[in-house]
Design a protein around this motif. Sequence first.
Motif, mmCIF file in Angstrom:
data_model
loop_
_atom_site.group_PDB
_atom_site.id
_atom_site.type_symbol
_atom_site.label_atom_id
_atom_site.label_comp_id
_atom_site.label_asym_id
_atom_site.label_seq_id
_atom_site.Cartn_x
_atom_site.Cartn_y
_atom_site.Cartn_z
ATOM 1 N N TRP A 103 -0.085 1.038 -2.857
ATOM 2 C CA TRP A 103 -1.134 1.935 -2.394
ATOM 3 C C TRP A 103 -0.877 3.346 -2.933
ATOM 4 N N CYS A 104 -1.938 4.029 -3.345
ATOM 5 C CA CYS A 104 -1.787 5.405 -3.810
ATOM 6 C C CYS A 104 -1.439 6.308 -2.628
ATOM 7 N N PRO A 105 -0.422 7.166 -2.759
ATOM 8 C CA PRO A 105 0.011 8.015 -1.645
ATOM 9 C C PRO A 105 -0.687 9.373 -1.575
ATOM 10 N N LEU A 106 -1.509 9.726 -2.555
ATOM 11 C CA LEU A 106 -2.040 11.082 -2.625
ATOM 12 C C LEU A 106 -3.314 11.227 -1.801
ATOM 13 N N PRO A 107 -3.421 12.294 -1.018
ATOM 14 C CA PRO A 107 -4.636 12.518 -0.214
ATOM 15 C C PRO A 107 -5.883 12.499 -1.081
ATOM 16 N N GLY A 108 -6.925 11.879 -0.573
ATOM 17 C CA GLY A 108 -8.167 11.741 -1.313
ATOM 18 C C GLY A 108 -8.233 10.505 -2.176
ATOM 19 N N CYS A 109 -7.062 9.881 -2.427
ATOM 20 C CA CYS A 109 -7.012 8.671 -3.254
ATOM 21 C C CYS A 109 -6.308 7.524 -2.534
ATOM 22 N N CYS A 533 -6.198 11.838 4.516
ATOM 23 C CA CYS A 533 -5.574 13.138 4.267
ATOM 24 C C CYS A 533 -4.693 13.462 5.462
ATOM 25 N N ASP A 534 -3.851 14.482 5.334
ATOM 26 C CA ASP A 534 -2.815 14.728 6.334
ATOM 27 C C ASP A 534 -3.242 15.643 7.476
ATOM 28 N N GLN A 535 -4.483 16.120 7.469
ATOM 29 C CA GLN A 535 -4.864 17.101 8.479
ATOM 30 C C GLN A 535 -4.985 16.492 9.878
ATOM 31 N N ASP A 536 -5.154 15.152 9.969
ATOM 32 C CA ASP A 536 -5.313 14.503 11.265
ATOM 33 C C ASP A 536 -4.062 13.760 11.722
#
Length: 565
Positions: A103-109, A533-536
């Motif tokens: 799984w891609c770890p980058l936010p948005g992807c 994403c990490d904001q939540d």
Amino acid sequence: GPSASRGRGNAASLGRPWGKKSLPGGGLASTAEVEAVPSSRQGGPSRRAPALRAVNVDTLLRLCHALPATTAAAASSGRAGADGRVQLLQAVDTEHTVDSVEWCPLPGCRHLLACGTYQLWTPEYRPADRESQSELDVDEPPIRLGRLYLYSCNEDSSPCPLVEVQRRDTSAILDMKWCHVPVAGHPLLGVADASGSIELLRLVPSEDTWTLQPCSRLALEKQCLALSLDWSTGKAGRASDQPLKIISSDSKGQLHLLKISEAGPGLQAVVTWQAHRFEAWVAAFNYWQTEVVYSGGDDGLLKGWDTRTPGTAAFSSRRHSMGVCSIQSSPHRENVLATGSYDEHVLLWDMRSLWRPLADVPVQGGVWRLKWHPFHRDLLLAACMHGGFTIINYQTAAAHWPEVSCGCFCQPQPLPGPLSTSEEEQEAVSLSYPLPNSLVYGIDWSWLYFCRLPQTQPSFPGSDPEARTADQDPALKVADPSPAPSSECLADSDGVGGTTHQDGSKLEGPLKPSAEDKKDVQLPTSGIKICDCDQDLEAADFDINLLATCSFYNHVLHLWKWENI
């Protein structure tokens, strides 16, 4: 004694550059000699573990396939009922034998999932028996074909959330990893393949979808397989002056340290050294001190190295009784390392005290891959080959042992007793899920996570909740238009279950859904949203998780939901 799939202890090299052998799924070696090697594991009477000699990387999968098949009853009677509920959401036919999933770890992807295959192909004109082959043909290597798939999680309420967005034919893939930070503004996927090369692919948006485009390639060594790779970015929070590096291992027992030029990006060889006598199955960084790397080999050794002085191992351990094939440094605890082996044990280490592991957790199969949960610091996922997959709770596993601090237990001393009891070992396993007629090689946690909403109205990431009706289920974030998917739904229209081709023909699925599963195959449930994403994170519910596994011989990619209840 243990089968060949678990007996990869002190295996001798065949002395030829990969001849007719292949991994995975290849032909048998011409000779195999079993020898006994002493086990160093404490507790109970001394054991001697059979280990295969003269069987190399290319024979492993064929030998494993000869094992007795796990029954469907065993699969359904695992620890899922006692320690959590696991649900098969989707099975995707990958057409080729499959061994890697990330799984891609980058936010948005984070809705994107990469899957790699390894297919051994023998030309039709080649005689099947050795006697009819000419002397010129006998050492001709088979063709190792690979395919790289990119999937996206579908946003609608379809029971088949994974949708194929790209496929790319390659050399056979043995391992792949995403870089945890963007490079030159793009996510990067690193691939280790059967041509002995490391390739970087850049993820780029293309109209309404995503594609992986090759941007750099480096051959490690002639006539070898690149068996593994790891990025130095496995822990969140990379210092701006920290160089971006890859460590890779190969079938000749060597380790290769590579540097990434971020402007290109491009690959540059830094140093190569001999680490193991036989295949170096795995290499991994210490994510907290990236000058330190670890390796595991078919010689049964776990080794540590300082890449500034790579000629001599910083330590060497024989605690595993057979070949060491999986290693991962914890991204959450600075000194914790997990290792797995064909001996069917996962060992958890405090790297300040290497004379014994913190915990020894037996599992039901050789441990090919280990993955720490990206957010939950205690959860460790293991791909256990013919034993399916296992989830281990670090806190429970390590709770029975005293805290280790530097200088306290650094010097070897007699153990007070066995490392653990069977009851304690069972407590450390949150889930053990065998898959019948399967070999689980690839496994990964999804970086998508669930958030419970205070209101009952469903919420859709990236959209206005008011625009949806209350009776619609929210679904996985980000949909990418794609070609017709090669996925199979969990339950088909006749209500029987199993996996189904788009043309209506049945696959021999490893599991059949229960009646309860068929009522709840969509994700997520009302009052929950999926975030990428990490904001939540503060509102995240990590008792609900998505994970993916790939089953080798029946070439199936599985998407699962696990509730730790």
